[in-house]
Scaffold this motif. Structure first.
Motif, PDB file in Angstrom:
ATOM      1  N   GLU A   3       0.897  -1.173   0.042  1.00 27.14           N
ATOM      2  CA  GLU A   3       0.036  -0.245   0.014  1.00 27.14           C
ATOM      3  C   GLU A   3       0.941   1.083   0.045  1.00 27.14           C
ATOM      4  OE1 GLU A   3      -2.574  -0.033   3.369  1.00 27.14           O
ATOM      5  OE2 GLU A   3      -2.793   2.150   3.555  1.00 27.14           O
ATOM      6  N   PHE A   4       1.814   1.235   0.788  1.00 23.99           N
ATOM      7  CA  PHE A   4       2.577   2.519   0.896  1.00 23.99           C
ATOM      8  C   PHE A   4       3.547   2.891  -0.261  1.00 23.99           C
ATOM      9  CE2 PHE A   4       1.940   1.144   5.466  1.00 23.99           C
ATOM     10  CZ  PHE A   4       1.015   2.173   5.659  1.00 23.99           C
ATOM     11  N   ILE A   7       1.114   4.303  -2.811  1.00 24.72           N
ATOM     12  CA  ILE A   7       0.721   5.692  -2.678  1.00 24.72           C
ATOM     13  C   ILE A   7       2.017   6.413  -2.988  1.00 24.72           C
ATOM     14  CG2 ILE A   7       0.261   7.309  -0.724  1.00 24.72           C
ATOM     15  CD1 ILE A   7      -1.014   4.882   0.732  1.00 24.72           C
ATOM     16  N   PHE A  11       0.792   8.193  -6.356  1.00 24.00           N
ATOM     17  CA  PHE A  11       0.073   9.444  -5.820  1.00 24.00           C
ATOM     18  C   PHE A  11       0.967  10.572  -5.086  1.00 24.00           C
ATOM     19  CE2 PHE A  11      -3.073   5.982  -6.118  1.00 24.00           C
ATOM     20  CZ  PHE A  11      -3.612   6.474  -7.163  1.00 24.00           C
ATOM     21  N   ILE A  27       0.594  15.303   1.047  1.00 28.52           N
ATOM     22  CA  ILE A  27       0.575  14.026   1.459  1.00 28.52           C
ATOM     23  C   ILE A  27       1.622  13.779   2.326  1.00 28.52           C
ATOM     24  CG2 ILE A  27       0.769  11.776   0.453  1.00 28.52           C
ATOM     25  CD1 ILE A  27      -0.642  12.608  -2.209  1.00 28.52           C
ATOM     26  N   GLY A  28       1.308  12.599   3.159  1.00 25.37           N
ATOM     27  CA  GLY A  28       2.393  11.961   4.000  1.00 25.37           C
ATOM     28  C   GLY A  28       2.364  11.923   5.463  1.00 25.37           C
ATOM     29  N   ASP A  29       1.387  12.984   6.072  1.00 25.81           N
ATOM     30  CA  ASP A  29       1.177  13.033   7.413  1.00 25.81           C
ATOM     31  C   ASP A  29      -0.448  12.575   7.824  1.00 25.81           C
ATOM     32  OD1 ASP A  29       1.536  13.748  10.382  1.00 25.81           O
ATOM     33  OD2 ASP A  29       2.919  15.257   9.386  1.00 25.81           O
ATOM     34  N   ASP A  30      -0.672  12.696   8.958  1.00 26.06           N
ATOM     35  CA  ASP A  30      -2.127  11.931   9.330  1.00 26.06           C
ATOM     36  C   ASP A  30      -3.118  13.072   8.759  1.00 26.06           C
ATOM     37  OD1 ASP A  30      -1.304   9.536  10.981  1.00 26.06           O
ATOM     38  OD2 ASP A  30      -0.373  11.094  12.207  1.00 26.06           O
ATOM     39  N   LEU A  88      -8.342  11.636  -2.244  1.00 25.85           N
ATOM     40  CA  LEU A  88      -8.780  10.454  -3.285  1.00 25.85           C
ATOM     41  C   LEU A  88      -8.840   9.439  -2.453  1.00 25.85           C
ATOM     42  CD1 LEU A  88      -9.200   9.013  -5.779  1.00 25.85           C
ATOM     43  CD2 LEU A  88      -6.643   9.119  -6.258  1.00 25.85           C
ATOM     44  N   LEU A  90      -9.517   5.546  -2.863  1.00 27.23           N
ATOM     45  CA  LEU A  90      -9.392   4.438  -3.690  1.00 27.23           C
ATOM     46  C   LEU A  90      -9.713   3.428  -3.129  1.00 27.23           C
ATOM     47  CD1 LEU A  90      -8.840   4.562  -6.658  1.00 27.23           C
ATOM     48  CD2 LEU A  90      -6.518   4.317  -6.427  1.00 27.23           C
ATOM     49  N   LEU A 118      -3.605  17.383  -5.067  1.00 24.16           N
ATOM     50  CA  LEU A 118      -3.991  16.004  -4.189  1.00 24.16           C
ATOM     51  C   LEU A 118      -3.191  16.320  -3.276  1.00 24.16           C
ATOM     52  CD1 LEU A 118      -5.123  13.354  -4.438  1.00 24.16           C
ATOM     53  CD2 LEU A 118      -2.889  12.519  -5.326  1.00 24.16           C
ATOM     54  N   GLY A 120      -4.209  14.315  -0.118  1.00 25.42           N
ATOM     55  CA  GLY A 120      -4.325  13.147   0.633  1.00 25.42           C
ATOM     56  C   GLY A 120      -5.331  12.164   0.261  1.00 25.42           C
ATOM     57  N   GLY A 121      -5.424  11.195   1.075  1.00 19.44           N
ATOM     58  CA  GLY A 121      -6.423   9.858   0.509  1.00 19.44           C
ATOM     59  C   GLY A 121      -6.392   8.804   1.399  1.00 19.44           C
ATOM     60  N   ASP A 122      -7.065   7.748   0.868  1.00 15.21           N
ATOM     61  CA  ASP A 122      -6.828   6.547   1.390  1.00 15.21           C
ATOM     62  C   ASP A 122      -7.026   5.556   0.437  1.00 15.21           C
ATOM     63  OD1 ASP A 122      -6.935   5.048   3.698  1.00 15.21           O
ATOM     64  OD2 ASP A 122      -9.070   4.645   3.547  1.00 15.21           O
ATOM     65  N   THR A 123      -6.166   4.251   0.581  1.00 15.53           N
ATOM     66  CA  THR A 123      -5.960   3.174  -0.566  1.00 15.53           C
ATOM     67  C   THR A 123      -6.194   1.933   0.250  1.00 15.53           C
ATOM     68  OG1 THR A 123      -4.246   4.659  -1.377  1.00 15.53           O
ATOM     69  CG2 THR A 123      -4.363   2.335  -1.964  1.00 15.53           C
TER      70      THR A 123
END
Ligand code: ADP
Ligand code: MG
Length: 322
Positions: A3-4, A7, A11, A27-30, A88, A90, A118, A120-123
């Motif tokens: 996953e990482f 991302i 992304f 992207i990259g933090d909480d 995003l 996904l 973009l 952040g997001g979740d995968t």
């Protein structure tokens, strides 16, 4: 690929994910951190697209990403907001590098066109779906809402209607057409261009606005209900493209324009005194009717007769969409 790594590679490394105006931390933090200028409000909207509900599972990933982001940013345009960023979420059945690469390129293309980043997001693994949340900014109290239309306002749209709906049978492979007809229609479907500049130009002028996603009749119904007015649409004034007319003829093209959805153009009400100035500035504004006392949407058909249209947009849990 984990996953990482996914991302990071597709992304976080995308050009649309690089830091920029309005984004203090991406992207990259909480959480991402957004910066809002003093005197502005945050505009937020989210949309989910599910394979086999909103698009075929086999859809081209570049086009899917481009369209998904365009559709989401269109909600910012409808409020007169300026885009800042988007997330995003996904879900994917598998991590397929060529699919992900093309998807990220499509996302980049539309993000660049809309000047949105973009953030952040979740995968996760699951049936193919994407949820896009867009964030924009708008001067306090100046957002275009659905509720301000007044009797006497003109009803206007920002371009030719019905092309997205006309393209759908071509997208689904149910119908073929010569390239001169198919190409412009497919472009309107796969690459909706959010009317951001028009939305911003309408701030302080339009009294109500939205982007047409469910079809003109259904969406005008939303403005009419929120504003407490009736909206009259004159069928003879609907702007229709030559490609749509060539594919479907006048009556089919009108049906697409009225009930088809997928236009992602702005529909808005405008006090008549603002029309000449805006048109002189070159904004693509077509007057298609007006706001009257009453409720709901009425149609003046080609013969000049008033009818109360039955057609309603697609509803997921309505009698059409169960
Ligand atoms: P957390 O476990 O804290 O929710 P994640 O491990 O899900 O964080 O994600 C790590 C970082 O990558 C976060 O900053 C998140 O916003 C980002 N991210 C995850 N998936 C995506 C995606 N599809 N597109 C963009 N950013 C993503
Ligand atoms: Mg997470």
């Amino acid at each position: 690929m984990g996953e990482f790594e996914l991302i990071r590679q597709y992304f976080a490394a995308a050009s649309c994910a690089q830091a920029g105006e309005g984004v203090a931390l991406g992207i990259g933090d909480d959480c991402a951190l957004l910066e809002l200028p003093a005197g502005e409000q945050l505009a937020v909207s989210t949309d989910t697209l599910v394979a086999e509900v909103h698009f075929p599972e086999s859809a081209d990933p570049f086009l899917l990403a481009q369209r998904g982001l365009g559709v989401s940013v269109s909600d910012l345009a409808a409020m007169g907001a300026t885009p800042i960023g988007f997330t995003l979420a996904l879900t994917l059945p598998r991590a397929e590098p060529t699919w992900l690469q093309a998807f990220a390129c499509g996302l980049d293309r539309m993000a660049q066109a809309c000047a949105v980043r973009l953030i952040g997001g979740d995968t996760s693994r699951g049936p193919l779906s994407l949820t896009l949340t867009v964030f924009g900014r708008v001067p306090c109290g100046r957002a275009l809402t659905r509720s301000g239309a007044r009797v006497g306002d003109l009803l206007c749209v920002g371009g030719e209607l019905g092309d997205g709906a006309g393209a759908l049978p071509l997208v689904l492979g149910q119908r073929q057409a010569p390239a001169a007809i198919a190409e412009p229609l497919l472009a309107r479907y796969w690459s909706p261009q959010p009317q951001l500049a028009l939305g911003q130009a309408l701030r302080g002028k339009a009294t109500a606005a939205l982007d047409i996603s469910d079809g003109l009749l259904a969406d005008c119904g939303h403005i009419a209900a929120a504003s407490g007015v009736a909206l009259l649409i004159e069928q003879a004034r609907l702007p229709l493209s030559t490609a749509l007319l060539a594919l479907l003829g006048t009556s089919g093209a009108c049906d697409c324009a009225l009930s088809g959805g997928d236009d992602y153009l702005l529909a808005f009400t405008l006090p008549p005194e603002h029309l000449a100035d805006l048109q002189a500035q070159g904004w693509p504004i077509h007057v298609i009717g007006r706001a009257e006392a009453g409720a709901g949407v009425q149609l003046l058909d080609q013969r000049g007769q008033r009818i109360t249209p039955q057609a309603r947009g697609y509803q997921h849990f309505g009698s059409d969409g169960d």
